[in-house]
Design an enzyme around this catalytic site. Structure first.
Site, PDB file in Angstrom:
ATOM      1  N   GLU A   1       0.835  -1.154   0.154  1.00  0.00           N
ATOM      2  CA  GLU A   1       0.018  -0.021  -0.123  1.00  0.00           C
ATOM      3  C   GLU A   1       0.740   1.465  -0.083  1.00  0.00           C
ATOM      4  OE1 GLU A   1      -0.585  -2.572   1.835  1.00  0.00           O
ATOM      5  OE2 GLU A   1      -2.604  -3.343   1.819  1.00  0.00           O
TER       6      GLU A   1
ATOM      7  N   MET B   1      24.148   9.301   1.986  1.00  0.00           N
ATOM      8  CA  MET B   1      23.970  10.487   2.636  1.00  0.00           C
ATOM      9  C   MET B   1      24.133  10.112   4.147  1.00  0.00           C
ATOM     10  SD  MET B   1      23.363  13.334   2.224  1.00  0.00           S
ATOM     11  CE  MET B   1      22.533  14.065   0.832  1.00  0.00           C
TER      12      MET B   1
ATOM     13  N   LYS C   1     -17.692  -0.554   5.970  1.00  0.00           N
ATOM     14  CA  LYS C   1     -18.117  -1.673   5.150  1.00  0.00           C
ATOM     15  C   LYS C   1     -19.504  -1.516   4.934  1.00  0.00           C
ATOM     16  CE  LYS C   1     -17.719  -6.271   3.598  1.00  0.00           C
ATOM     17  NZ  LYS C   1     -16.824  -7.601   3.690  1.00  0.00           N
TER      18      LYS C   1
ATOM     19  N   PHE D   1     -11.906  -7.012  14.072  1.00  0.00           N
ATOM     20  CA  PHE D   1     -10.786  -7.616  13.269  1.00  0.00           C
ATOM     21  C   PHE D   1     -10.614  -6.514  11.938  1.00  0.00           C
ATOM     22  CE2 PHE D   1      -9.744  -9.800   9.227  1.00  0.00           C
ATOM     23  CZ  PHE D   1      -8.457 -10.185   9.461  1.00  0.00           C
ATOM     24  N   GLN D   2      -9.068  -6.339  11.883  1.00  0.00           N
ATOM     25  CA  GLN D   2      -8.382  -5.288  11.047  1.00  0.00           C
ATOM     26  C   GLN D   2      -8.935  -3.854  11.432  1.00  0.00           C
ATOM     27  OE1 GLN D   2      -8.443  -6.925   7.195  1.00  0.00           O
ATOM     28  NE2 GLN D   2      -6.266  -7.891   7.597  1.00  0.00           N
TER      29      GLN D   2
HETATM   30  C1  FAD Z   1      18.229  14.707   1.501  1.00  0.00           C
HETATM   31  C2  FAD Z   1      17.496  15.851   1.317  1.00  0.00           C
HETATM   32  C3  FAD Z   1      18.138  17.041   1.234  1.00  0.00           C
HETATM   33  C4  FAD Z   1      17.721  18.293   1.063  1.00  0.00           C
HETATM   34  N1  FAD Z   1      18.394  19.445   0.559  1.00  0.00           N
HETATM   35  C5  FAD Z   1      18.000  20.514   0.231  1.00  0.00           C
HETATM   36  C6  FAD Z   1      18.593  21.641  -0.409  1.00  0.00           C
HETATM   37  O1  FAD Z   1      19.621  21.771  -0.138  1.00  0.00           O
HETATM   38  N2  FAD Z   1      17.949  22.707  -0.572  1.00  0.00           N
HETATM   39  C7  FAD Z   1      16.477  22.585  -0.805  1.00  0.00           C
HETATM   40  O2  FAD Z   1      15.860  23.710  -1.317  1.00  0.00           O
HETATM   41  N3  FAD Z   1      15.594  21.895  -0.333  1.00  0.00           N
HETATM   42  C8  FAD Z   1      16.356  20.669   0.169  1.00  0.00           C
HETATM   43  N4  FAD Z   1      15.682  19.678   0.622  1.00  0.00           N
HETATM   44  C9  FAD Z   1      14.038  19.543   0.686  1.00  0.00           C
HETATM   45  C10 FAD Z   1      13.574  20.439   1.794  1.00  0.00           C
HETATM   46  O3  FAD Z   1      13.462  19.401   2.857  1.00  0.00           O
HETATM   47  C11 FAD Z   1      12.298  20.994   1.525  1.00  0.00           C
HETATM   48  O4  FAD Z   1      11.461  19.917   1.195  1.00  0.00           O
HETATM   49  C12 FAD Z   1      12.175  22.174   0.247  1.00  0.00           C
HETATM   50  O5  FAD Z   1      13.340  23.023   0.727  1.00  0.00           O
HETATM   51  C13 FAD Z   1      10.841  22.751   0.506  1.00  0.00           C
HETATM   52  O6  FAD Z   1      10.667  23.274  -0.664  1.00  0.00           O
HETATM   53  P1  FAD Z   1       9.637  24.799  -0.888  1.00  0.00           P
HETATM   54  O7  FAD Z   1      10.220  25.685   0.107  1.00  0.00           O
HETATM   55  O8  FAD Z   1       9.622  24.900  -2.412  1.00  0.00           O
HETATM   56  O9  FAD Z   1       8.320  24.001  -0.354  1.00  0.00           O
HETATM   57  P2  FAD Z   1       7.174  23.179  -0.734  1.00  0.00           P
HETATM   58  O10 FAD Z   1       7.261  22.045   0.387  1.00  0.00           O
HETATM   59  O11 FAD Z   1       7.273  22.865  -2.168  1.00  0.00           O
HETATM   60  O12 FAD Z   1       5.922  23.858  -0.350  1.00  0.00           O
HETATM   61  C14 FAD Z   1       5.375  24.995  -1.284  1.00  0.00           C
HETATM   62  C15 FAD Z   1       4.861  26.251  -0.634  1.00  0.00           C
HETATM   63  O13 FAD Z   1       4.214  26.935  -1.558  1.00  0.00           O
HETATM   64  C16 FAD Z   1       2.865  27.154  -1.048  1.00  0.00           C
HETATM   65  N5  FAD Z   1       1.835  26.871  -1.987  1.00  0.00           N
HETATM   66  C17 FAD Z   1       1.337  25.734  -2.410  1.00  0.00           C
HETATM   67  N6  FAD Z   1       0.430  26.174  -3.507  1.00  0.00           N
HETATM   68  C18 FAD Z   1       0.616  27.460  -3.889  1.00  0.00           C
HETATM   69  C19 FAD Z   1      -0.041  28.473  -4.728  1.00  0.00           C
HETATM   70  N7  FAD Z   1      -0.918  28.004  -5.774  1.00  0.00           N
HETATM   71  N8  FAD Z   1       0.313  29.547  -4.748  1.00  0.00           N
HETATM   72  C20 FAD Z   1       1.040  30.089  -3.706  1.00  0.00           C
HETATM   73  N9  FAD Z   1       1.689  29.505  -2.769  1.00  0.00           N
HETATM   74  C21 FAD Z   1       1.594  28.059  -2.928  1.00  0.00           C
HETATM   75  C22 FAD Z   1       2.865  26.219   0.349  1.00  0.00           C
HETATM   76  O14 FAD Z   1       1.538  26.866   0.890  1.00  0.00           O
HETATM   77  C23 FAD Z   1       3.975  26.138   0.664  1.00  0.00           C
HETATM   78  O15 FAD Z   1       4.297  26.985   1.531  1.00  0.00           O
HETATM   79  C24 FAD Z   1      16.316  18.440   0.774  1.00  0.00           C
HETATM   80  C25 FAD Z   1      15.530  17.062   1.300  1.00  0.00           C
HETATM   81  C26 FAD Z   1      16.029  15.922   1.396  1.00  0.00           C
HETATM   82  C27 FAD Z   1      15.198  14.527   1.604  1.00  0.00           C
HETATM   83  C1  TPP Z   2      12.508   5.505   5.073  1.00  0.00           C
HETATM   84  C2  TPP Z   2      13.679   6.169   5.508  1.00  0.00           C
HETATM   85  N1  TPP Z   2      14.651   5.799   6.299  1.00  0.00           N
HETATM   86  C3  TPP Z   2      15.693   6.247   6.665  1.00  0.00           C
HETATM   87  C4  TPP Z   2      16.065   7.522   5.854  1.00  0.00           C
HETATM   88  C5  TPP Z   2      17.453   8.155   6.278  1.00  0.00           C
HETATM   89  N2  TPP Z   2      18.033   8.331   5.261  1.00  0.00           N
HETATM   90  C6  TPP Z   2      18.281   9.519   4.214  1.00  0.00           C
HETATM   91  S1  TPP Z   2      19.438   9.360   3.113  1.00  0.00           S
HETATM   92  C7  TPP Z   2      19.747   7.628   3.420  1.00  0.00           C
HETATM   93  C8  TPP Z   2      20.725   6.723   2.756  1.00  0.00           C
HETATM   94  C9  TPP Z   2      20.052   6.247   1.221  1.00  0.00           C
HETATM   95  O1  TPP Z   2      20.831   5.247   0.817  1.00  0.00           O
HETATM   96  P1  TPP Z   2      20.938   5.057  -0.963  1.00  0.00           P
HETATM   97  O2  TPP Z   2      19.463   4.908  -1.068  1.00  0.00           O
HETATM   98  O3  TPP Z   2      21.812   4.186  -1.118  1.00  0.00           O
HETATM   99  O4  TPP Z   2      21.432   6.419  -1.501  1.00  0.00           O
HETATM  100  P2  TPP Z   2      22.948   7.225  -1.269  1.00  0.00           P
HETATM  101  O5  TPP Z   2      22.720   8.200  -0.262  1.00  0.00           O
HETATM  102  O6  TPP Z   2      23.795   6.228  -1.071  1.00  0.00           O
HETATM  103  O7  TPP Z   2      22.837   7.920  -2.858  1.00  0.00           O
HETATM  104  C10 TPP Z   2      19.258   7.237   4.638  1.00  0.00           C
HETATM  105  C11 TPP Z   2      19.017   6.035   5.419  1.00  0.00           C
HETATM  106  C12 TPP Z   2      15.074   8.129   5.060  1.00  0.00           C
HETATM  107  N3  TPP Z   2      15.460   9.261   4.554  1.00  0.00           N
HETATM  108  N4  TPP Z   2      13.815   7.308   4.626  1.00  0.00           N
END
Ligand code: FAD
Ligand code: TPP
Ligand code: MG
Lengths: 566, 162
Positions: free
Chosen positions: A52, A479, A164, A114-115
């Site tokens: 799911e 990472m 259901k 159940f469930q």
């Molecule tokens: C491993 C990892 C590393 C990351 N590193 C970075 C990084 O280096 N840099 C980075 O930028 N992010 C990074 N992120 C992502 C970060 O965590 C956030 O998800 C991201 O920065 C949020 O983007 P955003 O501000 O565009 O917001 P979003 O989450 O895209 O939110 C959208 C915003 O727009 C508004 N909005 C929605 N619809 C409308 C509309 N029609 N009109 C006006 N406003 C609207 C919402 O209210 C909200 O405030 C990383 C994520 C991961 C998993």
């Molecule tokens: C469901 C979930 N569990 C744990 C994490 C924490 N986490 C972030 S990046 C990462 C490593 C990802 O490894 P891989 O998919 O091999 O990507 P790589 O960074 O090596 O490119 C982990 C464990 C997460 N983001 N999501």
């Protein structure tokens, strides 16, 4: 008098009348009436996933690629709990989903039947709204509300819990054309006075920068944003979620900002005097230390959600409204004025930015004998001419994809930013491929992430989805390994991936094509070969440099200008 | 700073838990919360007492407004307002203390609702501070049990949340 239908038939009719093309789901006792009703019609197609979580991510990918709501159907109890990760993923990135969950019969609710699980209670903190339907006569209106709430204002997932017995009971069917909810009236038109003040400030700027985010994509406002930025000739940077909202190949685009943003983008943020934030939410991955964030800037912030404004960073000119509408209004104000930006100040600002850009912060060792992950992405970009839809999992590979694949169009870059859900990439790619059957869809992943929803390879086989899986296999939870190298003196606790499967054989076992690429010179030919197999899913297992890191990096707690560079 | 937020919300199952859940999920304080249906049975009126910096209170009101079940809200502490709390208190009342407790009850404009040879049960309304002062006056030793409703509030004058 309209016809009496069962609740299950009403559900299916509502989906049809809502124009739903696909439902992503998995059957079980509590939803069998609905499955039976689905079986007896052809308009609404059902995609059977293998878990799911996959259903929610696939519906989410479909929604991100099309702008239309994704629809999920799962059974009560474990079916619903398995879906929670996907619901939370969509919630964090403001993606419209309608999730239908089965529930035990109303008479048994609260009985530990159940469930039985309290779906409404469990999901309350990670949905935009949810409903429990207790009377079949409320069903159609509730579903109408669910679609309306999910897709308007700041979008998000809405869950409808269906006992259901409600799906068995009968009621006349009328699908309301429109719905009004007295307590829900999202503002879409920005305040004209605020917009004039914003334009005035924009024109007075000497070191301006646009900081744009997912709101641009969600609002389908890429075109008007592009027009505004080009008319002003201002620099622009984007969050991870906003990539593609402005053409990355245009010289005004500075790349992504934030923790793994480019040097030029982060420096421009740090030194700007006017920050124009559009549909971005000042996430901590973007701001770094808020105390040190944009110390010289006056800030304009356009967002449809008032709660996003001044949440993390106090802003000077807030504008609540839809990005597209507000930007069009700004263009109109610009049309009506004969003022223009200070060309000299702007030229000096651009010279400064070009100096930062010349640092070439994304450089990497191009001569290395091993396969560099960045190289694979550069080659992919070239081979696909930037036209592919890319989904991603979470980790280093995600950041490299964001840095090295230049998105010129919106809704092409599909990844989990807010929740950062490993396992998102493959099922999301299924939704994208179903939405765009003729498009090239690539899933960028790592050997850690891909194993979290690997079972969906079977779904891809069943529906003939020719996704190209680009596995950047560094044998590390890269990472995590990177953080351990930087901040835990190289104590690599549990970040090495042992006992990996043979991904080629695994792909073949599922009926797909697998390729293992170990040499740099084989990267390009392998990509070309895989892309030529237009009707096959190809799993490309790239054996990449184990210890490559993502640069630049803003360490936690640091300001944006304090990057670790290569 | 202490704020009294008055909320009109849909009188629906789950609406209360959405509000309560919001406060616990985001780590906001709830000092007290009262809720009951209004003269329009489809609506409930809630009074919520919380505290926080201006920024936190701004987020609280925005986040509350974002809940689909919230129709309207007002921060009563932004203007002139009236607040009341109801307290029922059971007091140990024996010997000489009986007269003294009666006198205190009168001074605080309380009412004795129930009398036994050894106890008084008193009803008292007022601001939270007044109720605290009464508790102080009777002294811990006399208190058998207290039940407080939490604060309800309403704006002064023409201002109304409807
Ligand atoms: C491993 C990892 C590393 C990351 N590193 C970075 C990084 O280096 N840099 C980075 O930028 N992010 C990074 N992120 C992502 C970060 O965590 C956030 O998800 C991201 O920065 C949020 O983007 P955003 O501000 O565009 O917001 P979003 O989450 O895209 O939110 C959208 C915003 O727009 C508004 N909005 C929605 N619809 C409308 C509309 N029609 N009109 C006006 N406003 C609207 C919402 O209210 C909200 O405030 C990383 C994520 C991961 C998993
Ligand atoms: C469901 C979930 N569990 C744990 C994490 C924490 N986490 C972030 S990046 C990462 C490593 C990802 O490894 P891989 O998919 O091999 O990507 P790589 O960074 O090596 O490119 C982990 C464990 C997460 N983001 N999501
Ligand atoms: Mg890895």
């Amino acid at each position: 008098m309209s016809m009496e239908l069962t609740g299950a038939e009403i559900v299916v009719r509502c989906l049809r009348d809502e124009g739903v093309e696909y439902v992503f789901g998995y059957p079980g006792g509590a939803v069998l009436h609905i499955y039976d009703a689905l079986f007896q019609q052809e308009q609404v197609k059902h995609i059977l996933v293998r878990h799911e979580q996959g259903a929610t991510h696939a519906a989410d990918g479909y929604a991100r690629a099309t702008g239309r709501p994704g629809v999920v159907l799962v059974t009560s109890g474990p079916g619903a709990t398995n879906a929670v990760t996907g619901i939370a993923t969509a919630y964090m990135d403001s993606i419209p989903l309608v999730v239908l969950t089965g529930q035990v019969p109303t008479a048994l609710i609260g009985n530990d039947a159940f469930q039985e699980v309290d779906n409404v209670g469990i999901t309350r903190p990670c949905v935009k709204h949810n409903f429990l339907v207790k009377d079949v006569r409320d069903l159609a209106l509730t579903l109408k509300k669910a679609f309306y709430i999910a897709t308007t204002g700041r979008p998000g997932p809405v869950l409808v819990d269906l006992p259901k017995d409600v799906t068995a009971a009968k009621a006349p069917y009328v699908y309301p054309e429109r719905v009004r909810i007295r307590s829900y009236n999202p503002v879409t038109r920005g305040h004209p006075g605020q917009i004039r003040r914003a334009v005035d400030l924009i024109l007075r700027a000497r070191r301006p920068v646009f900081y744009t985010g997912g709101g641009v994509i969600l609002s389908d406002a890429a075109e008007v944003l592009t027009e505004l930025v080009q008319r002003l000739d201002y620099p622009i940077t984007s969050t991870l979620m906003g990539l593609g909202g402005y053409p990355a190949t245009d010289r005004r685009f500075l790349g992504m900002l934030g923790m793994h943003g480019t040097y030029e983008a982060n420096m421009a943020m740090h030194h700007c005097d006017v920050l124009i934030a559009i549909g971005a939410r000042f996430d901590d991955r973007v701001t770094g230390n808020v105390e040190k964030f944009c110390p010289h800037a006056k800030i304009i912030h356009v967002d449809i959600d008032p709660a996003s404004i001044s949440k993390n960073v106090k802003v000077d000119i807030p504008i609540v409204g839809d990005v597209g509408r507000v930007l069009r209004d700004m263009l109109r104000v610009l049309d009506a004025t004969d003022r223009s930006p200070d060309r000299e100040a702007l030229a000096a600002w651009w010279r400064q930015i070009e100096e930062w850009r010349a640092m070439d912060c994304l450089k990497y060792d191009r001569e290395a004998p091993v396969i560099k992950p960045q190289y694979v992405l550069e080659q992919l970009y070239e081979v696909t001419r930037g036209e592919a839809f890319l989904t991603s999992d979470v980790g280093q590979h995600q950041m490299w994809a964001a840095q090295f694949y230049k998105f010129d169009k919106p809704r092409r870059w599909i990844n989990s930013g807010g929740l950062g859900t490993m396992g998102f990439g493959l099922p999301a790619a299924m939704g994208v491929q179903l939405a765009h059957p003729d498009a090239l869809v690539c899933c960028i992943t790592g050997e850690g992430s891909i194993q979290m929803c690997i079972q969906e390879l079977s779904t891809c086989k069943q529906y003939g989805l020719p996704i190209k899986i680009i596995n950047l296999n560094n044998r590390y939870l890269g990472m995590v390994r990177q953080w351990q190298e930087f901040f835990y003196q190289g104590r690599y606790a549990m970040s090495y991936m042992e006992s990996l499967p043979d991904f080629v054989k695994l792909a073949e076992a599922y009926g797909h094509v697998g390729m293992r690429i170990e040499r740099r010179e084989d990267v390009r030919p392998a990509l070309e070969e895989a892309l030529a197999m237009k009707d096959r899913l190809v799993f490309l297992d790239f054996i990449t440099d184990q210890t490559e890191n993502v640069y630049p990096m803003v360490p936690a707690g640091a300001g944006l200008s304090e990057m670790i560079l290569v | 700073m202490r704020h009294i937020i008055s909320i009109l919300l849909e009188n629906e199952a789950g609406a209360l838990s959405r509000v309560a859940g919001l406060f616990s999920a985001r780590g906001y304080n709830i000092h007290s919360l009262t809720v009951a249906p209004t003269e329009d049975p489809s609506l409930s009126r809630m009074t919520l007492v919380t505290s926080g910096s201006d920024e936190v209170i701004e987020q609280i009101t925005k986040q509350l407004n974002k809940l689909i079940d919230v129709v309207k809200l007002v921060d009563l502490t932004e203007g002139p307002h009236i607040e009341r709390e109801l307290m029922l208190i059971k007091l140990r009342a024996e010997g000489e203390a009986r007269a003294e407790l009666l006198r205190l009850t009168e001074i605080f404009r309380g009412r004795v609702l129930d009398v036994t040879p050894t106890t008084y049960t008193v009803e008292l309304t007022g601001t939270g501070e007044k109720l605290d002062a009464f508790l102080e006056a009777v002294g811990e030793g006399a208190i058998l049990e207290t039940v407080r409703s939490g604060t309800s509030g309403i704006a002064r004058g023409e201002r109304a949340l409807a």
